[in-house]
Design a protein around this motif. Structure first.
Motif, PDB file in Angstrom:
ATOM      1  N   ARG A 156       0.831  -1.206   0.000  1.00  0.00           N
ATOM      2  CA  ARG A 156       0.000   0.000   0.000  1.00  0.00           C
ATOM      3  C   ARG A 156       0.870   1.262   0.000  1.00  0.00           C
ATOM      4  O   ARG A 156       0.550   2.262  -0.653  1.00  0.00           O
ATOM      5  CB  ARG A 156      -0.930  -0.002   1.209  1.00  0.00           C
ATOM      6  CG  ARG A 156      -2.057  -1.019   1.094  1.00  0.00           C
ATOM      7  CD  ARG A 156      -3.086  -0.868   2.199  1.00  0.00           C
ATOM      8  NE  ARG A 156      -4.268  -1.656   1.868  1.00  0.00           N
ATOM      9  CZ  ARG A 156      -5.252  -1.238   1.103  1.00  0.00           C
ATOM     10  NH1 ARG A 156      -5.199  -0.010   0.573  1.00  0.00           N
ATOM     11  NH2 ARG A 156      -6.284  -2.006   0.822  1.00  0.00           N
ATOM     12  N   ASP A 193      -0.676 -12.198  -3.876  1.00  0.00           N
ATOM     13  CA  ASP A 193      -2.067 -12.015  -4.261  1.00  0.00           C
ATOM     14  C   ASP A 193      -2.950 -12.459  -3.099  1.00  0.00           C
ATOM     15  O   ASP A 193      -2.449 -12.720  -1.993  1.00  0.00           O
ATOM     16  CB  ASP A 193      -2.388 -12.792  -5.539  1.00  0.00           C
ATOM     17  CG  ASP A 193      -1.963 -14.263  -5.467  1.00  0.00           C
ATOM     18  OD1 ASP A 193      -1.811 -14.784  -4.325  1.00  0.00           O
ATOM     19  OD2 ASP A 193      -1.791 -14.898  -6.519  1.00  0.00           O
ATOM     20  N   ASP A 194      -4.249 -12.524  -3.342  1.00  0.00           N
ATOM     21  CA  ASP A 194      -5.159 -12.905  -2.265  1.00  0.00           C
ATOM     22  C   ASP A 194      -4.866 -14.296  -1.729  1.00  0.00           C
ATOM     23  O   ASP A 194      -4.968 -14.541  -0.511  1.00  0.00           O
ATOM     24  CB  ASP A 194      -6.610 -12.828  -2.762  1.00  0.00           C
ATOM     25  CG  ASP A 194      -7.092 -11.398  -2.943  1.00  0.00           C
ATOM     26  OD1 ASP A 194      -6.485 -10.484  -2.353  1.00  0.00           O
ATOM     27  OD2 ASP A 194      -8.069 -11.184  -3.686  1.00  0.00           O
ATOM     28  N   TYR A 197      -1.855 -14.047   0.534  1.00  0.00           N
ATOM     29  CA  TYR A 197      -2.271 -13.345   1.752  1.00  0.00           C
ATOM     30  C   TYR A 197      -2.968 -14.305   2.713  1.00  0.00           C
ATOM     31  O   TYR A 197      -2.686 -14.314   3.922  1.00  0.00           O
ATOM     32  CB  TYR A 197      -3.194 -12.200   1.358  1.00  0.00           C
ATOM     33  CG  TYR A 197      -3.766 -11.380   2.485  1.00  0.00           C
ATOM     34  CD1 TYR A 197      -3.095 -10.268   2.979  1.00  0.00           C
ATOM     35  CD2 TYR A 197      -5.007 -11.692   3.043  1.00  0.00           C
ATOM     36  CE1 TYR A 197      -3.631  -9.483   3.999  1.00  0.00           C
ATOM     37  CE2 TYR A 197      -5.553 -10.916   4.055  1.00  0.00           C
ATOM     38  CZ  TYR A 197      -4.868  -9.816   4.529  1.00  0.00           C
ATOM     39  OH  TYR A 197      -5.413  -9.058   5.532  1.00  0.00           O
ATOM     40  N   SER A 204      -8.920 -14.899   5.241  1.00  0.00           N
ATOM     41  CA  SER A 204      -9.084 -13.798   4.305  1.00  0.00           C
ATOM     42  C   SER A 204      -9.407 -12.511   5.056  1.00  0.00           C
ATOM     43  O   SER A 204      -9.897 -12.536   6.197  1.00  0.00           O
ATOM     44  CB  SER A 204     -10.205 -14.106   3.310  1.00  0.00           C
ATOM     45  OG  SER A 204     -11.468 -14.074   3.961  1.00  0.00           O
ATOM     46  N   PRO A 226      -3.986  -5.063  -1.277  1.00  0.00           N
ATOM     47  CA  PRO A 226      -4.533  -4.502  -2.517  1.00  0.00           C
ATOM     48  C   PRO A 226      -4.790  -5.593  -3.558  1.00  0.00           C
ATOM     49  O   PRO A 226      -4.112  -6.622  -3.574  1.00  0.00           O
ATOM     50  CB  PRO A 226      -3.430  -3.548  -2.990  1.00  0.00           C
ATOM     51  CG  PRO A 226      -2.581  -3.296  -1.783  1.00  0.00           C
ATOM     52  CD  PRO A 226      -2.660  -4.537  -0.959  1.00  0.00           C
ATOM     53  N   SER A 227      -5.751  -5.354  -4.422  1.00  0.00           N
ATOM     54  CA  SER A 227      -6.029  -6.319  -5.485  1.00  0.00           C
ATOM     55  C   SER A 227      -4.885  -6.321  -6.486  1.00  0.00           C
ATOM     56  O   SER A 227      -4.139  -5.338  -6.615  1.00  0.00           O
ATOM     57  CB  SER A 227      -7.333  -5.962  -6.191  1.00  0.00           C
ATOM     58  OG  SER A 227      -7.175  -4.753  -6.929  1.00  0.00           O
ATOM     59  N   ARG A 228      -4.747  -7.420  -7.222  1.00  0.00           N
ATOM     60  CA  ARG A 228      -3.706  -7.477  -8.245  1.00  0.00           C
ATOM     61  C   ARG A 228      -3.944  -6.408  -9.296  1.00  0.00           C
ATOM     62  O   ARG A 228      -2.990  -5.841  -9.848  1.00  0.00           O
ATOM     63  CB  ARG A 228      -3.703  -8.854  -8.900  1.00  0.00           C
ATOM     64  CG  ARG A 228      -2.981  -9.942  -8.154  1.00  0.00           C
ATOM     65  CD  ARG A 228      -1.603  -9.612  -7.648  1.00  0.00           C
ATOM     66  NE  ARG A 228      -0.706  -8.987  -8.601  1.00  0.00           N
ATOM     67  CZ  ARG A 228       0.570  -8.693  -8.346  1.00  0.00           C
ATOM     68  NH1 ARG A 228       1.075  -8.950  -7.158  1.00  0.00           N
ATOM     69  NH2 ARG A 228       1.329  -8.126  -9.252  1.00  0.00           N
ATOM     70  N   GLU A 229      -5.197  -6.103  -9.571  1.00  0.00           N
ATOM     71  CA  GLU A 229      -5.503  -5.064 -10.555  1.00  0.00           C
ATOM     72  C   GLU A 229      -4.977  -3.716 -10.085  1.00  0.00           C
ATOM     73  O   GLU A 229      -4.397  -2.948 -10.872  1.00  0.00           O
ATOM     74  CB  GLU A 229      -7.014  -4.991 -10.800  1.00  0.00           C
ATOM     75  CG  GLU A 229      -7.615  -6.188 -11.512  1.00  0.00           C
ATOM     76  CD  GLU A 229      -7.761  -7.407 -10.609  1.00  0.00           C
ATOM     77  OE1 GLU A 229      -7.933  -8.523 -11.152  1.00  0.00           O
ATOM     78  OE2 GLU A 229      -7.693  -7.250  -9.370  1.00  0.00           O
ATOM     79  N   GLU A 230      -5.150  -3.429  -8.780  1.00  0.00           N
ATOM     80  CA  GLU A 230      -4.667  -2.176  -8.227  1.00  0.00           C
ATOM     81  C   GLU A 230      -3.137  -2.124  -8.247  1.00  0.00           C
ATOM     82  O   GLU A 230      -2.536  -1.091  -8.578  1.00  0.00           O
ATOM     83  CB  GLU A 230      -5.180  -2.012  -6.797  1.00  0.00           C
ATOM     84  CG  GLU A 230      -4.827  -0.680  -6.163  1.00  0.00           C
ATOM     85  CD  GLU A 230      -5.359  -0.544  -4.749  1.00  0.00           C
ATOM     86  OE1 GLU A 230      -5.092   0.507  -4.129  1.00  0.00           O
ATOM     87  OE2 GLU A 230      -6.015  -1.484  -4.269  1.00  0.00           O
TER      88      GLU A 230
END
Length: 393
Positions: A156, A193-194, A197, A204, A226-230
């Protein structure tokens, strides 16, 4: 008490998460480490990392954000990135209020010695207590707040400041054998990634948020990955240094001790002679004890397994190292019980709910360990965080 099957090479117990044994009685982590030590061209990987460093140098206010808490791993990552690769780094630290004075002293030595800036996330102590209690019910751990913060906060920070790289020390490959995240797999497949994490935190973020519905979502935001897209949209790359250099903790401790004056300290559950190992946090003793309850595996077994894979210890020595230290009830557990407002039976019941299949934990066989010499510096429910650390960021 049922005998635990051990790896015939490193002594790792079969209750360890993700670990499987082959027909020769060798664990999957040892098999993957065969590739680490004999099949990977580490010289080429270091060259490729140097090329990447050259490409990103000077793109932002910093070249890399590094997860750092004064321990051996983050200290070496900062040393390697600054002294070997010539990158300008920002150290991102989670102050969970349980960092010990020697960890803060190491922070000062490393930051001053390398010319590194540091940012600190210091969540309110009552929130830390809430997350400790919730983590027990969700994953059988009191350390979710820390592992989640360590996972999310550096990334972040990089996104917010426009820093191109985020470095963590070692990947899951060093200790586990999750599919797609071993030394048999390419470094680029080992993504933060999630899934990663959840593997490192035990649950989660959505489950944690649901467990504390009265907590302001903004207060929990620093713990959300954060999402992978972010991450991709911000142009941030997340890397584990252990996927790019041949990772050897003892050798790296020698380097930072000699070059930076780094120091370790005794720790609950850590065998004598290994004071470099995870000494930095007061919660480690309880963390490892709960892991022993769930998996039959403690800090001594972890050290022994790594040392056998590096050829510095026999399987018999590794097993004896684990037996000498693992599974002792830490003195700090009394403080933890007060912080989470549970009695010991309730806490262990929540931990056992996450035990490996067939795990037979015998509370009657547990011996008590002696308190750490600085145990009076550990935060308590009554003193809050005023007793811990003394670092202003």
């Amino acid at each position: 008490m049922t005998a635990t099957r051990l790896c015939g090479r490193c002594g790792l117990p079969e209750g360890r998460r993700s670990v499987t044994f082959d027909d020769e009685g060798v664990c999957s982590v040892c098999r993957h480490h065969e590739l680490k030590h004999h099949k990977i061209d580490w010289t080429q990987r270091e060259r490729e990392l140097a090329v990447l460093a050259q490409e990103v140098r000077g793109q932002g206010p910093y070249d890399a954000v590094v997860s750092f808490g004064g321990g051996k791993d983050g200290s070496y990552v900062l040393y390697y990135l600054t002294e070997v690769l010539g990158l300008r780094c920002l150290a991102a630290t989670i102050d969970n209020r349980f960092l010990r004075d020697q960890a803060w002293e190491n922070c000062r030595r490393v930051i001053d010695g390398l010319g590194v800036d540091q940012v600190v996330l210091r969540p309110p102590f009552p929130l830390v207590q809430r997350l400790m209690r919730a983590g027990l019910g969700l994953a059988g751990t009191v350390c979710w707040h820390c592992t989640a913060g360590i996972a999310a906060y550096p990334v972040r920070t990089a996104i917010q400041l426009g820093v191109p790289l985020v470095f963590y020390a070692h990947s899951l490959s060093e200790y586990y054998s999750y599919p797609g995240r071993t030394y048999a797999d390419a470094p680029e497949s080992d993504r933060m990634d999630d899934e990663w994490y959840e593997l490192v935190t035990g649950t989660s973020f959505a489950e944690m948020a649901a467990a504390v519905p009265d907590v302001d979502p903004r207060a929990l935001a620093p713990f959300a990955f954060p999402s992978r897209e972010e991450i991709d949209a911000a142009g941030v790359r997340t890397l584990f240094l252990s996927n790019h250099i041949r990772w050897d903790e003892r050798r790296q401790v020698d380097v930072i001790t000699r070059e930076l004056g780094w120091r370790g300290a005794p720790q609950e559950g850590v065998p004598a002679g290994h004071e470099y190992e995870k000494f930095d946090c007061f919660l480690v003793g309880t963390h490892d004890y709960l892991r022993f309850v769930k998996e039959g595996y403690g800090r001594g077994a972890r050290i022994g397994a790594l040392e056998t894979r590096l050829g510095r210890m026999t399987q018999e020595q590794a097993v004896e190292l684990g037996r000498s230290s693992d599974g002792r009830r830490p003195a700090s557990l009394d403080t933890v019980l007060d912080l989470v407002e549970l009695d010991e039976e309730d806490l262990l019941e929540q931990a056992v709910a996450f035990a490996a299949p067939g795990r037979d934990f015998d509370l009657e066989s547990v011996s008590r360990a002696t308190p750490l010499p600085d145990a009076d510096r550990m935060p308590t429910a009554h003193r809050g965080a005023s007793a811990g650390g003394g670092q202003d960021g």
